[in-house]
Design a protein around this motif. Structure first.
Motif, short mmCIF file in Angstrom:
data_model
loop_
_atom_site.label_atom_id
_atom_site.label_comp_id
_atom_site.label_asym_id
_atom_site.label_seq_id
_atom_site.Cartn_x
_atom_site.Cartn_y
_atom_site.Cartn_z
N SER A 157 0.83 -1.21 0.00
CA SER A 157 0.00 0.00 0.00
C SER A 157 0.86 1.25 0.00
O SER A 157 0.57 2.23 -0.71
N LEU A 158 1.93 1.23 0.80
CA LEU A 158 2.81 2.40 0.85
C LEU A 158 3.45 2.67 -0.51
O LEU A 158 3.50 3.82 -0.97
N ARG A 159 3.93 1.63 -1.16
CA ARG A 159 4.53 1.81 -2.49
C ARG A 159 3.53 2.38 -3.49
O ARG A 159 3.84 3.29 -4.26
N THR A 160 2.32 1.85 -3.46
CA THR A 160 1.30 2.27 -4.43
C THR A 160 0.91 3.73 -4.24
O THR A 160 0.69 4.45 -5.21
N LEU A 161 0.85 4.18 -3.00
CA LEU A 161 0.30 5.51 -2.69
C LEU A 161 1.37 6.54 -2.37
O LEU A 161 1.04 7.71 -2.14
N HIS A 162 2.61 6.14 -2.38
CA HIS A 162 3.70 7.03 -1.99
C HIS A 162 3.73 8.35 -2.77
O HIS A 162 4.01 9.41 -2.17
N PRO A 163 3.45 8.38 -4.06
CA PRO A 163 3.54 9.66 -4.78
C PRO A 163 2.54 10.72 -4.32
O PRO A 163 2.72 11.90 -4.64
#
Length: 349
Positions: free
Chosen positions: A165-171
């Protein structure tokens, strides 16, 4: 007040007294308003209060934010700043889309000024939120994203689940809230234990730092949302882990399993499972904020949330050591006028 006397009773009548239907219709209406700039401008003139602050390395137009749970999937992101919020936290979002727990799962305790919920992280998933943010953009105020464990993920797979989830939403995140304290996902609160939390935070911090390095910017602040039901000893251990792993702040608190403070007229709902929020939570949330502030020597920023139903509760939370505040139940029960009253009170401190 107009909202309490007329609007809220009308909303419940039209929704057959189902709080979740009221919630859904409210978010849907605000989502529609998000596409109407003149309407948003009118709301902003009514509710906006400017009292800027810099916390977590982020610039906030004021210190009052919308807590996670109200707009899980980021459907009304343009509307919340127009209603006076200085930041918005969406979610809790999980890696996998999930429907949450069976209905009914949301209960209003009118006489107590409280809500019991066992929603169970119902959301469309991290990919769906990322697609919406990529298309619609982020709001004009800092955006927090609360991430939690997918119910389908085993506890031993929790770290990878959060990382995804963090990778997907990081931007898109101004900060991430690591939700390990909801009472409505089986086993989730076990992640507040020292060993489990240390592993989770170490991996999330490494992942965040790597993503930030690739993007050529500073790491996104990670905050941990804690339960009000922890003992002082357990909370102290949790805070030591947060400090050891460079957590940027704490959100205090989530909902409680306690049923103390319910009005007699609402006692029939005491047996409903789920987390209690609202007025009965105010004293305990403030105690936790005070403990966090004292235990960390005031070095760890705190977002205070729980039982803020008027300016006085907000002032007391701030005096206990909070740097920022969040509203959910108070807003749901008393409308956007509360946001303005709280902001004015804090601006006068």
């Amino acid at each position: 007040m107009l909202f309490d006397r007329l609007l809220r009773p009308a909303m419940y009548r039209l929704s057959h007294n189902d709080p979740e239907v009221v919630h859904e219709r409210t978010v849907r209406a605000l989502s529609t308003l998000s596409g109407l700039p003149p309407a948003l401008a009118g709301l902003q003139r009514l509710y906006r209060v400017d009292s800027p602050a810099t916390v977590l390395g982020l610039r906030f137009p004021n210190r009052v934010g919308l807590a996670a749970g109200m707009d899980k999937d980021g459907r009304a992101l343009t509307a919340w700043p127009a209603l006076g919020f200085g930041f918005v936290e969406v979610g809790t979002v999980t890696r996998l889309p999930q429907p949450g727990n069976p209905r009914p799962r949301l209960f209003q305790l009118t006489e107590t000024d409280a809500i019991i919920n066992r929603m169970g992280f119902n959301n469309a998933g991290a990919e769906a939120l990322a697609q919406r943010l990529a298309t619609s953009g982020t709001p004009s105020v800092p955006l927090g994203i609360s991430i939690g464990k997918s119910k389908a993920a085993a506890l031993e797979d929790a770290v990878a689940d959060y990382q995804a989830s963090l990778r997907t939403l990081h931007p898109y995140a101004g900060y991430f809230a690591v939700n390990v304290s909801s009472p409505n996902t089986p086993g989730l609160r076990a992640l507040q234990d020292r060993g489990a939390l240390a592993e989770l935070l170490a991996e999330l911090r490494t992942t965040s730092a790597d993503l930030a390095h690739r993007a050529g910017r500073a790491p996104t602040p990670l905050l941990v949302k804690v339960a009000p039901d922890l003992t002082d000893e357990a909370l102290g251990e949790l805070l030591d882990v947060c400090t050891e792993h460079g957590v940027a702040g704490v959100i205090a608190t989530n909902t409680t399993l306690s049923r103390e403070g319910l009005a007699a007229a609402d006692s029939r709902l005491a047996e409903e499972t789920g987390g209690l929020s609202g007025r009965p939570l105010a004293d305990r949330s403030r105690e936790v904020v005070r403990f966090v502030h004292r235990h960390t020597g005031g070095e760890l920023p705190i977002i205070g949330v729980g039982g803020i139903l008027g300016p006085r509760e907000a002032e007391l939370m701030f005096e206990a050591g909070a740097s920022l505040l969040q509203l959910y139940t108070g807003f749901a029960l008393h409308g956007p006028g509360l946001v303005k009253r709280v902001n004015r009170a804090l601006a006068g401190l």
